[in-house]
Structure formats: C-alpha cells, structure tokens
Design an enzyme around this catalytic site. Structure first.
Site, PDB file in Angstrom:
ATOM      1  CB  SER A   1      50.049 -37.929 -28.824  1.00  0.00           C
ATOM      2  OG  SER A   1      50.505 -36.888 -27.972  1.00  0.00           O
TER       3      SER A   1
ATOM      4  CG  ASP B   1      65.706 -23.057 -16.184  1.00  0.00           C
ATOM      5  OD1 ASP B   1      65.879 -22.969 -17.423  1.00  0.00           O
ATOM      6  OD2 ASP B   1      65.305 -22.117 -15.480  1.00  0.00           O
TER       7      ASP B   1
ATOM      8  N   PRO C   1      53.660 -36.388 -15.358  1.00  0.00           N
ATOM      9  CG  PRO C   1      52.822 -34.238 -15.439  1.00  0.00           C
ATOM     10  CD  PRO C   1      54.102 -35.002 -15.474  1.00  0.00           C
TER      11      PRO C   1
ATOM     12  CG  HIS D   1      52.837 -28.769 -23.650  1.00  0.00           C
ATOM     13  ND1 HIS D   1      53.449 -29.147 -24.828  1.00  0.00           N
ATOM     14  CD2 HIS D   1      52.065 -29.831 -23.261  1.00  0.00           C
ATOM     15  CE1 HIS D   1      53.037 -30.372 -25.153  1.00  0.00           C
ATOM     16  NE2 HIS D   1      52.203 -30.809 -24.209  1.00  0.00           N
TER      17      HIS D   1
ATOM     18  CD  GLU E   1      60.505 -32.870 -25.499  1.00  0.00           C
ATOM     19  OE1 GLU E   1      61.451 -32.073 -25.288  1.00  0.00           O
ATOM     20  OE2 GLU E   1      59.410 -32.499 -25.945  1.00  0.00           O
TER      21      GLU E   1
ATOM     22  NE  ARG F   1      47.320 -31.948 -25.877  1.00  0.00           N
ATOM     23  CZ  ARG F   1      47.138 -32.288 -24.600  1.00  0.00           C
ATOM     24  NH1 ARG F   1      48.171 -32.566 -23.847  1.00  0.00           N
ATOM     25  NH2 ARG F   1      45.926 -32.364 -24.087  1.00  0.00           N
TER      26      ARG F   1
END
Ligand code: DQA
Length: 145
Positions: free
Chosen positions: A102, A87, A10, A80, A98, A111
C-alpha cells in the site's frame, strides 16, 4: 550468482485474506512464486523469510551479513516503530530495499513514518504485489552497477 534475502514481516502471511480492499487478493505464496520466476531471468538466488516475530526478523537480518548480497524487506507494521529492525539493517553491510504493498503515505498518519527508510537504498510503496517485482529489479540494478 548474487544472493538476495526476501523478508516479510508480521501479518503478511495473511495476504489474500487480510483487508483485500487495501492489500488485494494475491497471497504471499503467489508473490514468492512470481519472484522465483523473475529471479531465474535475473540470475539471482533468493531466500525467503516471513515471520510475525521481531526477533526472528532481526536474526534473519544479522544472518544476512556475509551470506547475502542484498535484502528486500517489507517490515509490515514494524516499519513504523521498530528501532530494533532499523538498527539491525544498519548493523550490516548489505544493501536493502523497502517494499510496501500500500501507499503508506496516503494512509493513517502513523503509517507515514518509516523508521527503516533511512537505512535502506530506497522504498517502493503503493504498487501492490508489483512492488516486489519492481524492488527486485531495482536491487538487481544496484548490485550490478
Ligand atoms: C504494509 C504497510 C504497513 O503499514 C502495514 O502495517 C503492513 C503492510 C504494506 O505492505 O503496505 O503490514 O507494510
């Protein structure tokens, strides 16, 4: 040719407009274009997904099972708190990296937690768009070891 799914969650479609002081001016389209160029050099076949909807991201992760060799994911804020995305990543046998533009560890406390970190190979955070390039290099090395 190894197949890699690049997932952005998102608000990452708003890169370039969204909080440039935090995320910079580079758009997601530019990041994806740079990855396409890098993928030619590495001999990788990339597929891109961006969605603001958790279920769409979960479906994309499930569909990677048996069809993709690796995943690079920036889950955005879902990092977060989305146990469902965690899962999903844990449900399939596809290694994932990942990415965060930032450095989530030096931002607000909420965060600092990544619920997805325990189900990925590793995390790259704080290098802006370059993190995607680093992530693809790392994933490629992992897939070829
Ligand atoms: C982000 C960091 C998250 O905390 C934030 O919610 C994002 C982007 C990053 O790339 O730095 O949407 O994942």
């Amino acid at each position: 040719m190894k197949k890699v799914l690049i997932i952005n969650g998102p608000n990452l479609n708003m890169l370039g407009i969204r909080e440039p002081g935090v995320y910079g001016n580079v758009t997601l389209q530019t990041i994806e274009q740079n990855l396409r160029v890098q993928a030619v050099e590495l001999g990788l076949d990339l597929t891109f997904v961006q969605s603001n909807h958790e279920g769409v991201l979960i479906d994309a992760i499930h569909e990677a099972h048996g069809t993709m060799d690796g995943i690079m994911i920036n889950p955005g804020a879902f990092t977060h708190y989305s146990y469902a995305i965690r899962d999903a990543l844990g449900s399939i046998d596809v290694p994932a990296v990942e990415i965060h533009l930032s450095n989530i560890h030096k931002r607000e406390e909420f965060r600092h937690i990544s619920v997805t970190a325990p189900v990925v190979i590793g995390q790259i955070a704080g290098f802006g768009p370059y993190g995607y390039e680093l992530g693809l290099l790392a994933l490629n090395r992992y897939l070829n070891q």
